[in-house]
Structure formats: C-alpha cells, structure tokens
Design a protein around this motif. Structure first.
Motif, PDB file in Angstrom:
ATOM      1  N   LEU A 401       1.071  -0.891   0.155  1.00  0.00           N
ATOM      2  CA  LEU A 401       0.132   0.112   0.141  1.00  0.00           C
ATOM      3  C   LEU A 401       0.850   1.405  -0.095  1.00  0.00           C
ATOM      4  O   LEU A 401       0.520   2.189  -0.522  1.00  0.00           O
ATOM      5  N   LEU A 402       1.854   1.275   0.754  1.00  0.00           N
ATOM      6  CA  LEU A 402       2.780   2.365   0.981  1.00  0.00           C
ATOM      7  C   LEU A 402       3.469   2.640  -0.484  1.00  0.00           C
ATOM      8  O   LEU A 402       3.729   3.804  -0.887  1.00  0.00           O
ATOM      9  N   GLU A 403       3.924   1.579  -1.104  1.00  0.00           N
ATOM     10  CA  GLU A 403       4.378   1.527  -2.460  1.00  0.00           C
ATOM     11  C   GLU A 403       3.308   2.338  -3.252  1.00  0.00           C
ATOM     12  O   GLU A 403       3.591   3.202  -4.224  1.00  0.00           O
ATOM     13  N   GLU A 404       2.014   2.001  -3.349  1.00  0.00           N
ATOM     14  CA  GLU A 404       0.963   2.577  -4.325  1.00  0.00           C
ATOM     15  C   GLU A 404       0.798   3.707  -3.962  1.00  0.00           C
ATOM     16  O   GLU A 404       0.558   4.687  -5.015  1.00  0.00           O
ATOM     17  N   MET A 405       1.037   4.293  -2.546  1.00  0.00           N
ATOM     18  CA  MET A 405       0.842   5.704  -2.380  1.00  0.00           C
ATOM     19  C   MET A 405       1.872   6.730  -2.548  1.00  0.00           C
ATOM     20  O   MET A 405       1.659   7.832  -2.243  1.00  0.00           O
ATOM     21  N   GLU A 406       2.895   6.149  -2.953  1.00  0.00           N
ATOM     22  CA  GLU A 406       4.170   6.927  -2.919  1.00  0.00           C
ATOM     23  C   GLU A 406       3.753   8.189  -3.821  1.00  0.00           C
ATOM     24  O   GLU A 406       3.040   8.041  -5.088  1.00  0.00           O
ATOM     25  N   ASN A 407       4.064   9.379  -3.637  1.00  0.00           N
ATOM     26  CA  ASN A 407       3.850  10.639  -4.669  1.00  0.00           C
ATOM     27  C   ASN A 407       2.534  10.830  -4.324  1.00  0.00           C
ATOM     28  O   ASN A 407       2.079  11.980  -5.279  1.00  0.00           O
ATOM     29  N   ILE A 427       0.411   2.065   8.549  1.00  0.00           N
ATOM     30  CA  ILE A 427       0.302   2.901   7.442  1.00  0.00           C
ATOM     31  C   ILE A 427       0.601   4.532   8.103  1.00  0.00           C
ATOM     32  O   ILE A 427       1.290   5.083   7.795  1.00  0.00           O
ATOM     33  N   LYS A 428      -0.185   4.483   9.262  1.00  0.00           N
ATOM     34  CA  LYS A 428       0.049   5.594   9.884  1.00  0.00           C
ATOM     35  C   LYS A 428       1.486   6.209  10.396  1.00  0.00           C
ATOM     36  O   LYS A 428       1.966   7.194  10.098  1.00  0.00           O
ATOM     37  N   SER A 748       2.483  17.795  10.716  1.00  0.00           N
ATOM     38  CA  SER A 748       2.973  18.963  10.343  1.00  0.00           C
ATOM     39  C   SER A 748       3.516  18.489   8.752  1.00  0.00           C
ATOM     40  O   SER A 748       3.411  17.664   8.367  1.00  0.00           O
ATOM     41  N   ALA A 749       3.584  19.788   8.144  1.00  0.00           N
ATOM     42  CA  ALA A 749       3.988  19.822   6.939  1.00  0.00           C
ATOM     43  C   ALA A 749       5.160  19.267   6.698  1.00  0.00           C
ATOM     44  O   ALA A 749       5.572  18.598   5.554  1.00  0.00           O
ATOM     45  N   GLY A 750       6.206  19.455   7.546  1.00  0.00           N
ATOM     46  CA  GLY A 750       7.371  18.737   7.779  1.00  0.00           C
ATOM     47  C   GLY A 750       7.494  17.394   7.417  1.00  0.00           C
ATOM     48  O   GLY A 750       8.131  16.889   6.529  1.00  0.00           O
ATOM     49  N   SER A 751       6.668  16.860   8.314  1.00  0.00           N
ATOM     50  CA  SER A 751       6.704  15.298   8.123  1.00  0.00           C
ATOM     51  C   SER A 751       5.942  14.731   6.849  1.00  0.00           C
ATOM     52  O   SER A 751       6.357  13.818   6.435  1.00  0.00           O
ATOM     53  N   ASN A 752       4.845  15.705   6.321  1.00  0.00           N
ATOM     54  CA  ASN A 752       4.555  15.023   4.954  1.00  0.00           C
ATOM     55  C   ASN A 752       5.554  15.116   3.779  1.00  0.00           C
ATOM     56  O   ASN A 752       5.787  14.024   3.113  1.00  0.00           O
ATOM     57  N   GLU A 753       6.301  15.918   3.963  1.00  0.00           N
ATOM     58  CA  GLU A 753       7.710  15.805   2.939  1.00  0.00           C
ATOM     59  C   GLU A 753       8.557  14.641   2.957  1.00  0.00           C
ATOM     60  O   GLU A 753       8.804  13.915   2.369  1.00  0.00           O
ATOM     61  N   ARG A 754       8.659  14.104   4.409  1.00  0.00           N
ATOM     62  CA  ARG A 754       9.263  13.037   4.845  1.00  0.00           C
ATOM     63  C   ARG A 754       8.859  11.722   4.308  1.00  0.00           C
ATOM     64  O   ARG A 754       9.241  11.184   3.630  1.00  0.00           O
ATOM     65  N   PHE A 755       7.578  11.836   4.186  1.00  0.00           N
ATOM     66  CA  PHE A 755       6.819  10.571   3.735  1.00  0.00           C
ATOM     67  C   PHE A 755       6.647  10.659   2.155  1.00  0.00           C
ATOM     68  O   PHE A 755       6.598   9.506   1.738  1.00  0.00           O
ATOM     69  N   ARG A 756       6.638  11.690   1.785  1.00  0.00           N
ATOM     70  CA  ARG A 756       6.539  11.815   0.173  1.00  0.00           C
ATOM     71  C   ARG A 756       7.928  11.033  -0.159  1.00  0.00           C
ATOM     72  O   ARG A 756       8.022  10.260  -1.233  1.00  0.00           O
ATOM     73  N   ALA A 757       8.963  11.038   0.547  1.00  0.00           N
ATOM     74  CA  ALA A 757      10.253  10.825  -0.080  1.00  0.00           C
ATOM     75  C   ALA A 757      10.261   9.432   0.338  1.00  0.00           C
ATOM     76  O   ALA A 757      11.168   8.300  -0.574  1.00  0.00           O
ATOM     77  N   GLY A 758       9.300   8.587   0.938  1.00  0.00           N
ATOM     78  CA  GLY A 758       9.109   7.291   0.903  1.00  0.00           C
ATOM     79  C   GLY A 758       9.805   6.775   2.204  1.00  0.00           C
ATOM     80  O   GLY A 758      11.045   6.882   2.587  1.00  0.00           O
TER      81      GLY A 758
END
Ligand code: G6P
Length: 762
Positions: A401-407, A427-428, A748-758
């Motif tokens: 699922l994390l793979e599918e949600m990347e980006n 997931i969270k 926070s917005a910062g953590s979003n960035e972190r997760f987008r990187a995978g």
C-alpha cells in the motif's frame, strides 16, 4: 427494405449470370478444343493407314481400284469423303459426293505437297464446316500426289450449342435457387433481427423497454454489434433512470443516495488526492476453466459497496490475489486495470504463500478473531504461529500500500475488516499525512469476551492507528470503547465517541452497511410470486403451496441448524402445513479448510436429511438444501417467490441477506423473520424478530408469517423498503468517506515531506 430487396435480387441475378456465363464459355471452349483434337487425330490415323494402299494403286496406275477405295470410305461416321490429287493438284480420284466441291486441290493439299508433310485445316466448304487433312503421297523418294481426308465438322458446332443451351438452363435454375435461398437468409438472419432490434431500440428511445419488459433481441449474425448496442442501451437506460430518479428526488426532496451521487460526492471530497481500499477479498478473481480464464465478481456486499466508489474516482484496490489464474493476468507491479471490459481503477494483487494464508486467513482471522467477535459459542483458537503470520501479512499489505501511495499527497485509505487490525498503525507510522479508516464488518464483543485474546493490546494499538473506526451499530462502538478503556493507555471521550492515545485521536462511529436498492434500474419480474414459486419448486422436484427461504454462507454463526429445528417444530405443531410448506436453504460452502466449517457442512446436511426423512412424502419434503455458491441472479427468484425469509444468525454484524430480501420484494409482500442478534434488527423493526435459540418462538414466527393478512405484510414491507431504499449502500460509503475526509490530521507539513520521500513500514 423493399428497395433493398430489389437491388439485392438484381445484383444477385447479374452476379450469378455472369459467373455462369464465364464458366460455360470456358467449358464450351474446352469441349471444342477436345473435339477438334479428336477429329484431327482420327483424320491423321485414317490418312496414315490409307496412304500405303493409295500409293500402291498409284504405282500400278489402277484408277478404278483407287476410285473404289475413296468411295468405300464415304459412309464412315462424320467422314464426308476422300480425294487423291497429283502433284499439280489435279484430281485423280474423288468420292462422288465431293466431286462438285473438290474439282481442284484445296489450299491445304497444296501446302502439304509443298512442305511434304501432313497438314490440316478447318474451313467451310459448300457452306458447311469441314476438316481436311492432307497427306503427301510418294513413290519411293518421289512425291506423286496428295491424299485429302474430308470430315464433316458441323457436329462440333452442334455439340457446343447443346452445351451452351444446357448451361443456360442450369444457370437459370441456379439464379432462381440462389436468389430464393439468399432472400430467405436475409429475411431470417438479417432483416428479421434488424427489424426486431429497431423495434427494441425504438422502445428504448421512447422509454417503453424497461416498463413494457421488451427484451433485447437475439441478433444472431450481428452478435458483436448486439453486444455494443446492448451496452449502449444499458447506459441509456441507466442514464434515463438516473435522470428520473434525480427528478423524483428533487420533487420529494428525499436525501437519497445513488451511485452517481456517491461518485460526485467522493470526487469532490477527494479533491486532488486518491482513494485506496484494502481488503482480503478482491473485487475480480481470475479462475481457470479448462483452457479458458474466467473473471468472476465474488458475491460480496463489500464489493457492491466499494466498486462504484473506486470506479468514480479511479482509485486503487489492494487485495489478496486468490484466483488460480490471478498471477497470469496481472501486469507490471502485480497491477491490473478493472473492470476488465471497462477499466476504471487499479487492482493491486498481493500474493500469499500457503503457510501465510493458513496462518493469517484461516488461522488467526477465522479461527481466532471470527469466533472471538461472534458470540456463537465456538471457542476461538489462538496459535502463536498464526499470530506471527497475521502480523507478517499485515506488514506485507502495508508495504504494498505504501508503494502504491508513493507521491500521492494526503491519500485516503479505507481498510476493510478484521483481517487487517494492525494495518492502520503501520500505515500511519509511515504516512501520517494519510487519512486512514478501518471498517470492522463483524461485531465487536464486550470487553470480557475480547480479553481472552492473548494479543488484545496489540490489536487495539493497531486499530487505534486509524483516524476513524467504523462499526455497523452503536453497541459495537460502545463495546469497542469499553474494551480500549480496559486494555490500553488512552483517554476516551464518551461524548464525542473518540479515543486519544498519545497525540493521536481516533473517532469511532456506526455506519450501518446496506445493499444497492436498484428498483429504478431493474426489470420488474415476469411472473407473480405465486407463479415464480411454482416454477422454482417444480425445478426442485417438490410440490408445495408455501415456501420459505434462507440464504447464507455455511457458517456456524448463521444459526442454520436452529432454523431447521424451528421448521421441524413448526411442522410438528401445525401438521396441516405438512405437504404445504417447504423451506429452501441456499448454503454456500465457506472456509471449508477449517475443521469447524467442514464439520458444520456435514451437520447441516445430516439435520436436513433427518427432518426430511421424518416428514417427507413422494412429492414433498420439508427442507431443500442447495449446497453451492449461487450468484445474485440465481438467488433473486427465490427471494421474490418466498412467502418468508428466515435470518436466524446467532450473532451477526449486520446481515445483508435481510436487506437484500427486502430490496428484492417489489411486490411489497413476503415476511422477514429476523434474529434479534443481527445488526439489521436495529433498523428493520418491521421484521418478525426472534431469538434463534428459542426454537418454539421461531416456529411460531413461521406460522405468523404464513398467516399474516396481506395488508399487514404490505405495510411492514413498505416501511422496511423505504428504510433500505434511503439507507442504501451508497449512503454507507458516502458517509464513511465523508466522515474520513472531515478528519483533522495531526500532522505537520514537515512530516509530509518526509513521507513523500518514502519511508519503510515500522
Ligand atoms: C464476513 C466478512 C466479510 C467477508 C465475508 C465472506 O461477512 O465480514 O468481510 O467478505 O464474511 O467471508 P470470506 O472469508 O469468504 O471472505
């Protein structure tokens, strides 16, 4: 049409005549050639055989013998005569009949003398066609004259004419037959189906097809076209019904949910994000049937509910690929676009080993959690090895699922059921920007019952990773919060029904699942319930006036044995219903690798046999057990035909059979007998509610249902239908997704960035 036929006939006549003419011409040509060659050969042979005699007569200067020889040959078939000439071309002996015509040597004789070899020619003599073969005659080495063999060649022309005549007559017969056959074919296979299709399309256009039940015609030769037309017609029908429904909704200002409304709603709520669904069962299974691969949609309420959502928003569904041809039908990344004939969203298949499936699905989920959550007195089995597999498989799904949600920014995730209690936290932890809900399709028991699970704290923690947890009814939510209160460190907000654990908040809400209520789109039944019942019972080989129906997976929570006992008790108490009332149980084998389910199947069969043996007659029996998976289409006639439907679950999250029965009864008749231990009992107050453990009470309910006055049946059914129509499956999906999209993310917005990187699963 008439103009078309005339054109068709003319073209056929011209075409067939042309073909016949060409072939006759060729035939005549060949025949002519053959006859000529034959005549040439005959003349040559005759000339060769005569030459010797004639040369001898010439040598002896025996004029009279020579004349006799040429006369002798005058009467042979087709032979007109002979002539002998000297080297100057003067006649020496000529058959009498030829004398006037051959006073001097014809050119062909001169040619033969000149070239000193046999020469022939077809020419006309005295107005008639002849063939002349000329052969030089010798005395020793010297040329002394020429012999001419004259054949009448008119028979060649006669024969050709005869063939022409014959061919003409047979061509005429051909033309007639071909035109006749073609016209019949056109009438039966083309004009007929086209006329029927035109009639049908007109009915569609004018909106009569659905109401007047004008069926799509069989277009025979045009089957591919028919498929397209049928799809087109279906879309047209759906669009018209949707428009009518919209109009009706506007008119009555009812807040009714449709697939289209759900699509718009989800689309708006998701904005630029994407929806992900995770479930154990997949929406499309590929299975092998001999050499063919068959696509099947499992008969599951969950699939019905979530399909329109996924279709509307082009989401991704992650599920276990359980079909034996699933592997060969996926593309890159184990993905495929579905529905196969109209791709709208992505299905990502997850592969499980036999051991994983045994431990996670059969073991922990279905021998552990299932009996733990259903209070049906089957002891849950908790094995450490199953728990290990359950954790691993949850992790496997989470990784996929994390793979599918990347980006994908702020993805919206709907996790389904007790197979994935650990998934929300997984997931969270990696994607706090994701909105995660889990819907628990089975009951949640009281804390006392739940605490026997050795991993209760881990399960609770996994679930509390979600932003939203959904159950069917309020009491399951209450049980869940009470359980949480006892087993994990958290703060329960009873006013808002939520749990605060560390810095994360989880809302807990009831979302009563339901069915599609497709009255507006469905064709009305062709027969009355009475007629349909007679037809069905006849096919089952039973004669009965009244019929009850039960539809279940063969599961010990469904109270099937209790139901049979109630039927037995009813027939015992009210013997005049013997030979009158038959109960049809449709039982789909389920989870048969588990011993309890395997044994149950045998118990159900034995119990039906016992009761049947006790009461049955030649033409009647009390219970008909249909022990196989039935499609929705196969089940619907039983719902429509039954006097009553028995739902006697010992414990059930919702029970969609109850709602399906109600949704199917367009005639507003039929009585629902419903266990008070189902989620559906909270909503369907007009059912005859029973405690399935109380056999006598259920038996009494059967009698009450059969003897209920039609007006009462109708009033009860009308109220239940209104409820199911308004609280249909689209409302369920709409409220669940709506509520999830309203969740305030504590990220926070910062953590979003972190997760987008995978990030990997924790
Ligand atoms: C229950 C579950 C569903 C599941 C169904 C069929 O109703 O809540 O999620 O689809 O049983 O069970 P199966 O094990 O065959 O998927």
């Amino acid at each position: 049409m008439r103009l078309l036929s005339v054109r068709l006939i003319v073209s056929l006549i011209v075409g067939v005549a042309l073909v016949s003419l060409c072939s006759s011409y060729y035939q005549v040509l060949m025949l002519k050639r053959g006859l000529r060659r034959d005549l040439q050969h005959r003349a040559e042979v005759l000339a060769e055989s005569l030459a010797g005699n004639v040369e001898r007569d010439l040598e002896r200067d025996a004029q009279s013998t020579l004349q006799r020889t040429v006369e002798h040959f005058a009467n042979r078939e087709h032979l007109t005569g002979l002539a002998v000439y000297d080297v100057q071309g003067q006649p020496i002996a000529v058959t009498t009949s030829l004398e006037p015509l051959m006073t001097s040597a014809p050119a062909v004789v001169a040619q033969a003398l000149k070239s000193d070899k046999g020469t022939d020619a077809f020419l006309r003599m005295g107005g008639a066609p002849v063939h002349i073969y000329a052969l030089p005659l010798h005395r020793g080495e010297d040329l002394v004259g020429g012999l001419a063999i004259v054949h009448d060649a008119s028979y060649i022309r006669d024969e050709s004419l005869r063939i022409w005549r014959q061919t003409f007559l047979s061509a005429l017969a051909h033309v007639f037959l071909i035109v006749l056959i073609t016209l019949l074919i056109v009438r039966w296979s083309i004009a007929g189906p086209i006329a029927r299709t035109a009639h049908w399309m007109k009915a569609l256009r004018t909106g009569r097809a659905a109401s007047a039940r004008i069926k799509a015609p069989d277009m025979e030769l045009f089957r591919p076209l028919a498929r397209e037309v049928a799809t087109f017609a279906e879309s047209l029908n759906t669009a018209r019904s949707a428009a009518q429904l919209e109009a009706r909704l506007r008119d009555s200002s009812e807040s009714m949910w449709t697939a289209d409304r759900l699509a718009v709603h989800v689309h708006d709520r998701l904005a630029d994000s994407r929806l992900f669904v995770v479930s154990n069962r997949e929406p499309y299974t590929h299975t092998r049937r001999g050499k063919l691969i068959e696509v099947r949609v499992p008969p599951s309420g969950l699939v019905t509910a979530l399909e329109p959502v996924l279709r509307a928003c082009n989401g991704t569904w992650v599920a276990h690929g359980s079909g034996d041809a699933d592997l060969e039908t996926v593309g890159k990344g184990d993905r495929l676009s579905v529905p196969p004939d109209d791709p709208r969203y992505t299905l990502r298949r997850i592969w499980l080993t036999k051991e994983e499936e045994a431990g996670y699905y059969y073991g922990f989920a279905n021998e552990g959690l299932w009996p733990l959550c259903h209070i049906a007195h089957t002891r849950p089995i908790f094995r450490a090895s199953d728990w290990k597999h359950y954790q691993e498989v949850n992790r496997k799904f989470a990784e996929a699922l994390l793979e599918e949600m990347e980006n994908i920014v702020r993805p919206v995730v709907l996790v389904q059921d007790y197979h994935f209690a650990l998934l929300p936290r997984m997931i969270k932890q990696s994607r706090p920007d994701a909105r995660v809900a889990i819907f628990w399709h089975i009951p949640w028991p009281n804390p006392e019952a739940f605490r026997i699970c050795p991993w209760q704290a881990e399960l609770a923690d996994g679930l509390l990773g979600a932003d939203l947890i959904g159950f069917h009814i309020q009491s399951h939510c209450t049980n869940f919060l009470q359980t949480i209160d006892r087993i994990v460190e958290s703060r329960i907000d009873w006013e808002h029904f939520s749990v605060q654990r560390l810095d994360h908040q989880t809302a807990v809400r009831p979302f009563p699942i339901s069915v599609e209520f497709s009255d507006e789109l469905a064709e009305p039944p062709r027969e009355s319930a009475y007629e349909e019942r007679a037809t069905l019972l006849k096919t089952l080989g039973v004669e009965a006036a009244c019929m009850g129906v039960g539809v279940d997976r063969l599961d010990y929570t469904k109270g099937i044995l209790e139901r049979f006992l109630a039927v037995e008790s009813f027939l015992e108490k009210y013997p005049h219903y013997q030979r009158i009332f038959t109960f049809v149980q449709i039982g789909a084998p389920s989870r048969t690798h588990i011993k309890r389910y395997h044994d149950l199947q045998a118990e159900v069969e034995a119990e039906a046999d016992r009761i049947n043996w006790r009461f049955q007659t030649d033409k009647w029996k009390p219970i008909v057990l249909l022990n196989r998976q039935h499609s929705h289409e196969e089940i619907a006639p039983y719902y429509r035909a039954a006097d009553l439907c028995l739902v006697t679950s010992l414990h059930d999250g919702m029970n969609l059979v109850a709602k399906e029965f109600v949704a199917t009864r367009r005639d507003e008749l039929g009585v629902l007998i419903l266990s008070c231990f189902t989620g559906a009992a909270r909503e369907l107050q007009d059912a005859l509610q029973v405690n399935p453990y109380d056999i006598d009470q259920t038996a009494e309910a059967i009698r009450a249902a059969l003897e209920m006055p039609p007006e009462e049946k109708q009033q009860r059914m009308q109220r239940m239908r209104k409820l199911v129509r308004e609280h249909n499956v689209y409302r369920w999906a709409g409220s669940l997704i709506g509520e999830l999209c309203d969740v305030r993310l504590d990220v926070s917005a910062g953590s979003n960035e972190r997760f987008r990187a995978g990030a990997s699963v924790g």
